[in-house]
Design an enzyme around this catalytic site. Sequence first.
Site, PDB file in Angstrom:
ATOM      1  N   ALA A 162      77.591  24.258  53.784  1.00  0.00           N
ATOM      2  CA  ALA A 162      78.438  25.354  53.297  1.00  0.00           C
ATOM      3  C   ALA A 162      79.461  24.776  52.332  1.00  0.00           C
ATOM      4  CB  ALA A 162      79.139  26.054  54.461  1.00  0.00           C
ATOM      5  N   SER A 163      79.846  25.588  51.341  1.00  0.00           N
ATOM      6  CA  SER A 163      80.797  25.123  50.338  1.00  0.00           C
ATOM      7  C   SER A 163      81.736  26.254  49.939  1.00  0.00           C
ATOM      8  CB  SER A 163      80.049  24.612  49.104  1.00  0.00           C
ATOM      9  OG  SER A 163      80.938  24.276  48.074  1.00  0.00           O
ATOM     10  N   ALA A 164      83.028  25.928  49.806  1.00  0.00           N
ATOM     11  CA  ALA A 164      84.026  26.903  49.349  1.00  0.00           C
ATOM     12  C   ALA A 164      84.994  26.197  48.412  1.00  0.00           C
ATOM     13  CB  ALA A 164      84.753  27.519  50.543  1.00  0.00           C
TER      14      ALA A 164
ATOM     15  N   VAL B  35      88.102  25.176  48.735  1.00  0.00           N
ATOM     16  CA  VAL B  35      88.985  24.143  49.263  1.00  0.00           C
ATOM     17  C   VAL B  35      88.220  23.007  49.930  1.00  0.00           C
ATOM     18  CG1 VAL B  35      90.772  23.698  51.006  1.00  0.00           C
ATOM     19  CG2 VAL B  35      90.973  25.672  49.495  1.00  0.00           C
ATOM     20  N   ALA B  36      87.084  23.301  50.577  1.00  0.00           N
ATOM     21  CA  ALA B  36      86.363  22.269  51.334  1.00  0.00           C
ATOM     22  C   ALA B  36      84.888  22.622  51.445  1.00  0.00           C
ATOM     23  CB  ALA B  36      86.982  22.119  52.720  1.00  0.00           C
TER      24      ALA B  36
ATOM     25  N   VAL C 131      81.234  21.678  54.160  1.00  0.00           N
ATOM     26  CA  VAL C 131      80.871  21.238  55.512  1.00  0.00           C
ATOM     27  C   VAL C 131      79.561  20.458  55.487  1.00  0.00           C
ATOM     28  CG1 VAL C 131      80.330  21.988  57.862  1.00  0.00           C
ATOM     29  CG2 VAL C 131      82.067  23.214  56.524  1.00  0.00           C
TER      30      VAL C 131
ATOM     31  N   ASP D 107      90.853  35.653  60.361  1.00  0.00           N
ATOM     32  CA  ASP D 107      89.828  35.632  59.310  1.00  0.00           C
ATOM     33  C   ASP D 107      88.458  35.896  59.925  1.00  0.00           C
ATOM     34  OD1 ASP D 107      89.007  35.451  56.694  1.00  0.00           O
ATOM     35  OD2 ASP D 107      88.842  33.266  56.683  1.00  0.00           O
TER      36      ASP D 107
END
Length: 508
Positions: free
Chosen positions: A125-127, A129-130, A132, A286
Amino acid sequence: MSISRSLKIVATLYRYGLDDFLEGHSRLAFLHKLFGLCPVRRDTSAPLPQRVRLALESLGPIFVKFGQVLSTRRDLLPPEYADELALLQDRVPPFDGDIARQVVERSLGRKVEELFVDFDLKPVASASVAQVHKAWLRQPDGGRGREVAVKVLRPGILPVIEQDLSLMRTLAGWVEKLFADGKRLKPREVVAEFDKYLHDELDMMHEAANASQLRRNFKGSDMLIVPEVFYDYSSREVLTLEWMHGIPVGQIERLREAGVDLQKLSRFGVEIFFTQVFRHGFFHADMHPGNIFVAADGRYIALDFGIVGSLTDTDKHYLAVNFLAFFNRDYHRVATAHIESGWVPRDTRAEELEAAVRTVCEPIFEKPLSEISFGMVLLRLFETSRRFNVEIQPQLVLLQKTLLNIEGLGRQLDPELDLWDTAKPFLTKWMNEQIGWRGLLRTLKHEAPQWATTLPTLPRKLNEALGSAKTDLLVEGYIQLMREQKRQNFLLLLIAILLAALLAKSLL
């Protein structure tokens, strides 16, 4: 402030026709003309709220996140803008896995091979800020240990964030000074709130602490699982959590095929929400479908703990009073509760607020209870609050956002979910516990250490108050002293009554 970044913002605003906001503003007429010099094709075919969303997407992940936060401030924005900004998605390409490996090694001070048996360089997973990565802890004998999720902070993100935040602060200051509605919109306050939210996300230990607190609150729960934090493998740039296996909550058909009781699951969601809010005063803020999975045993799995909310006992009390009053259509009690809690100015006329609340709620309550949305009730009240200069507390905004997510999820799982039928027994029991003997005993136990400290200091406080040369301080000190004296006398009387009752019981 970066000149190139500033120019990009100007060009983007012009491309989507957002310079229209300057039209008719005499002090900004020259800026409107300058925008016209931009060598960029202008497209104003879409509605204005949609163009605002497209502009934020063009400006990158930090502005996208800002739009997401702004979408929750329905007390400030017209509904059509809030609805459009809610569509923003935090989609960012992943950074190279070898770079993630370097961040882990630099931050934890050891080679990846010493920490993990396997560390998958391809992120799951990618966003913004960070991202995984999946891995397995290395056991002391070198064998494969626990399966974990390793969340790695995007390198170089801090300077980008600081640059964009600086620009946002400047723009917010201009809006507040130059636009008639600027002060009511509180742009600088919104940017400051966003600044805190972003910097919390940049510290993985902050998220680790949130996860640990939530896990402790739901220890042994038959409704919710929270992954374990591995602090020896975590730092400000790296967060290592227990890997959770489950089905994404939005995949309804897979849940059915797995034999999950969807009606029970929908009720669990509501109960988890109210347990967090009223029992713990600490809630995951969230809880959209991307952050929720379902385990094989039918329990929810919570992920991503960067955003949480907390409530004081006073907040919890007035929230419960408001919910119960709403659904009993006691609008006068709703109005007085808002005034008592300080959510609206003290000089607000209860009758006017009551009339406004009635106007909002009566059309909603014409629907069957099973179709009424708690979140929409709060949302409509936030919109009404603009007339009364309501200071919407950030934790209540988070609460409303979370409640809308929980409701949407619950009714996706079970369209017949009656949220009020599920919540009312919980709220009623909680209120009874607060105002009954259990609540009194809990308060006495909690306050006892403070009484033991405060009572011996009363003579000194009286002497200090009497020795004050300033009349206003003398009066204020005397009033405060008398209030405290009355409170202590009342509490001592209650203690005496309880002791007498216990003594009488022992003699019988």
